[in-house]
Design a protein around this motif. Structure first.
Motif, PDB file in Angstrom:
ATOM      1  N   VAL A   1       0.851  -1.189   0.000  1.00  0.00           N
ATOM      2  CA  VAL A   1       0.000   0.000   0.000  1.00  0.00           C
ATOM      3  C   VAL A   1       0.884   1.235   0.000  1.00  0.00           C
ATOM      4  O   VAL A   1       1.776   1.379   0.844  1.00  0.00           O
ATOM      5  N   ASP A   2       0.655   2.116  -0.965  1.00  0.00           N
ATOM      6  CA  ASP A   2       1.317   3.432  -1.065  1.00  0.00           C
ATOM      7  C   ASP A   2       2.843   3.354  -0.982  1.00  0.00           C
ATOM      8  O   ASP A   2       3.472   4.045  -0.166  1.00  0.00           O
TER       9      ASP A   2
ATOM     10  N   THR B   1      -3.847   4.510  -2.278  1.00  0.00           N
ATOM     11  CA  THR B   1      -5.028   5.096  -1.647  1.00  0.00           C
ATOM     12  C   THR B   1      -5.471   6.360  -2.375  1.00  0.00           C
ATOM     13  O   THR B   1      -6.657   6.687  -2.369  1.00  0.00           O
TER      14      THR B   1
ATOM     15  N   HIS C   1     -10.181   9.513  -3.159  1.00  0.00           N
ATOM     16  CA  HIS C   1      -9.430   8.757  -2.154  1.00  0.00           C
ATOM     17  C   HIS C   1     -10.141   7.457  -1.803  1.00  0.00           C
ATOM     18  O   HIS C   1     -11.356   7.407  -1.639  1.00  0.00           O
TER      19      HIS C   1
ATOM     20  N   SER D   1      -9.803   3.969   0.908  1.00  0.00           N
ATOM     21  CA  SER D   1      -9.168   3.214   1.976  1.00  0.00           C
ATOM     22  C   SER D   1      -9.323   1.736   1.644  1.00  0.00           C
ATOM     23  O   SER D   1     -10.200   1.354   0.861  1.00  0.00           O
ATOM     24  N   TYR D   2      -8.461   0.901   2.230  1.00  0.00           N
ATOM     25  CA  TYR D   2      -8.494  -0.528   1.928  1.00  0.00           C
ATOM     26  C   TYR D   2      -8.610  -1.327   3.226  1.00  0.00           C
ATOM     27  O   TYR D   2      -7.759  -1.202   4.119  1.00  0.00           O
TER      28      TYR D   2
ATOM     29  N   THR E   1      -5.631   3.619   5.618  1.00  0.00           N
ATOM     30  CA  THR E   1      -6.447   4.822   5.434  1.00  0.00           C
ATOM     31  C   THR E   1      -5.754   5.949   4.687  1.00  0.00           C
ATOM     32  O   THR E   1      -6.354   7.002   4.490  1.00  0.00           O
ATOM     33  N   GLY E   2      -4.518   5.754   4.245  1.00  0.00           N
ATOM     34  CA  GLY E   2      -3.860   6.763   3.414  1.00  0.00           C
ATOM     35  C   GLY E   2      -3.858   8.138   4.033  1.00  0.00           C
ATOM     36  O   GLY E   2      -3.227   8.388   5.063  1.00  0.00           O
TER      37      GLY E   2
END
Length: 470
Positions: free
Chosen positions: A44-45, A70, A132, A134-135, A148-149
């Motif tokens: 992620v990111d 995100t 945006h 979230s995952y 949640t970025g």
């Protein structure tokens, strides 16, 4: 690997089938994540320097199946595109983002499998940006995790003003609604893993959880977005926003284009004559040593952005974009570290670099120096003679309290406002000394007499300096 790019798994993050490896980038205030079950995983990111992720994958024996963004980042160049290409993983970006590359689009409600045990659900959480996501990561028998970025952070939320003032009001209200959506959708034991909030200017404030992680239940008890009504949350958040780095203007465009992997090979070596020519041509020659060493002696015309502070943030903020950049350090290690920091914000290749000492860089020319002092010395000096006190903190810091009679020019505005500084000896200060050293080097390069106040601002009042604005 230095603490500035540490990639250690923090205590308590191993949850059996879902093991979380945070990859911290303290200099930018961000965190990326590798999540795996011991065999396969997702990221992620990821930051631009993807070798950190690749090293983890290799060391753990993990096969990367998916990479998730995100949002289109404003504070760094993503490594997601190049990481997916290097590993063969699917690259997931919101279907609504107008990217210039092939991706596997994802949108609110999509559920994606990662191996046999893990699955990831996309949840629309607009507010930091309009698109945006979230995952939510889930596995049998485990509480969910949510990445949640720039949405729900530890004690805060992502700032809503980076897309311009025309969108701020809509985004701040969307941010409130998104946080409450997560709070209603997920159980209190859900662990929260934000990308921002560890010093990034993408965070509205820098409040962090107590400990390395937080849960949704903890945030419900302490985070203003979940404890205040919408009106008071919006008013509090907007009143606390200040300037953000100028290089942010270049990040979204780079990320929409699909940035490739960076070139971290050593820059071409420059000798003293070339350094002098570059300085005389108006290029930036940056000394990476700490502020104590720089003040004691440096090449005339060089600027000090020490690696011991927010190096990339302030260099990227102040340097005119596309200006050739040459780096100086006492050994190759700091040059390599600086390159790694710079590629994260899209400054890919220094024009040149030099190692050694000041005498070597100066090529026989006399070195320059300037004094360092504390607020107690400044108070004593002001009793005997007039000096210029230059405060380079940001606007909100100034409003919270400042030295009576000081000139205020925030550091990020200083290169364009040097002519506004009154004549005379300049004592320049910030909150703790790092920004003051940058400012002192800018002034010194123009030939001004300068003293760098290398001290904590909280000591100004006890030293006898009269403060105003509180």
């Amino acid at each position: 690997m230095s603490a500035r790019t540490r990639q250690d798994a923090e205590p308590g993050l191993d949850t059996g089938l879902m093991r979380v490896v945070p990859l911290d980038t303290p200099s930018l205030g961000d965190r990326s994540y590798l999540i795996h079950d011991g065999e396969v995983g997702f990221a992620v990111d990821p930051q631009r320097d993807i070798d950190r992720v690749l090293a983890q994958l290799d060391g753990l024996g993990i096969r990367l199946l998916r990479v998730f963004e995100t949002h289109i980042h404003n504070d760094y160049v993503t490594g997601g595109f190049s990481l997916a290409r290097a590993t063969g993983a699917a690259y997931h970006v919101n279907a609504a983002d107008p990217v210039g590359f092939e991706r596997v689009p994802v949108e609110d409600g999509d559920v994606l499998e990662v191996g046999d045990a893990l699955r990831v659900r996309a949840v629309a959480t607009p507010g930091h940006t309009f698109t945006h996501l979230s995952y939510v990561a889930e596995a049998p028998g485990h509480s969910p995790l949510v990445f949640t970025g720039g949405s729900l952070l530890y004690g805060s939320t992502g700032r809503p003003d980076l897309l311009g003032p025309a969108h701020t009001q809509a985004l701040v209200r969307a941010q409130y609604a998104s946080a409450h959506r997560l709070a209603e959708l997920l159980p209190d034991e859900t662990r929260i893993y934000p990308t921002h909030g560890f010093g990034s200017f993408c965070s509205a404030t820098q409040a962090e959880a107590q400990g390395p992680i937080s849960t949704l239940g903890q945030e419900k008890r302490s985070n203003p977005v979940l404890t205040r009504d919408q009106r008071s949350y919006v008013e509090q958040l907007l009143s606390g926003l200040d300037a953000y780095p100028a290089y942010y203007a270049h990040m979204a465009a780079a990320n929409l284009g699909g940035p490739g992997a960076p070139d971290l090979s050593p820059p071409r070596r420059a000798e003293a004559g070339e350094l002098r020519r570059r300085i005389e041509a108006g290029e930036w020659v940056v000394d990476l040593r700490d502020r104590v060493a720089f003040a004691a002696g440096h090449v005339a015309g060089t600027l000090n952005f020490g690696l011991d502070g927010s190096f990339a943030t302030y260099l990227g903020w102040l340097i005119p974009w596309d200006t050739p950049l040459t780096l100086l350090a006492d050994s190759p290690g700091p040059i390599a570290e600086a390159q790694r920091e710079l590629v994260r914000i899209g400054l890919d290749r220094p024009a040149a670099a030099a190692t050694g000492d000041v005498a070597h860089w100066a090529g026989g020319a006399p070195a320059r120096s300037f004094p360092r002092a504390g607020f107690a010395e400044l108070a004593q000096v002001r009793h005997h003679r007039d000096v210029v006190v230059l405060d380079v903190r940001r606007q909100l810091e100034w409003l919270e309290g400042h030295i009576e009679g000081a000139t205020h020019i925030p550091l990020h505005e200083l290169p364009e406002r040097l002519a506004e500084i009154p004549e005379g000896e300049v004592w320049v200060h910030c909150r703790s000394g790092y920004r003051a050293s940058i400012a002192a080097s800018l002034l010194d390069a123009t030939g001004r007499r300068v003293v760098a106040v290398d001290d904590e601002f909280e000591r100004a009042d006890p030293a006898g300096l009269v403060l105003a604005g509180r």
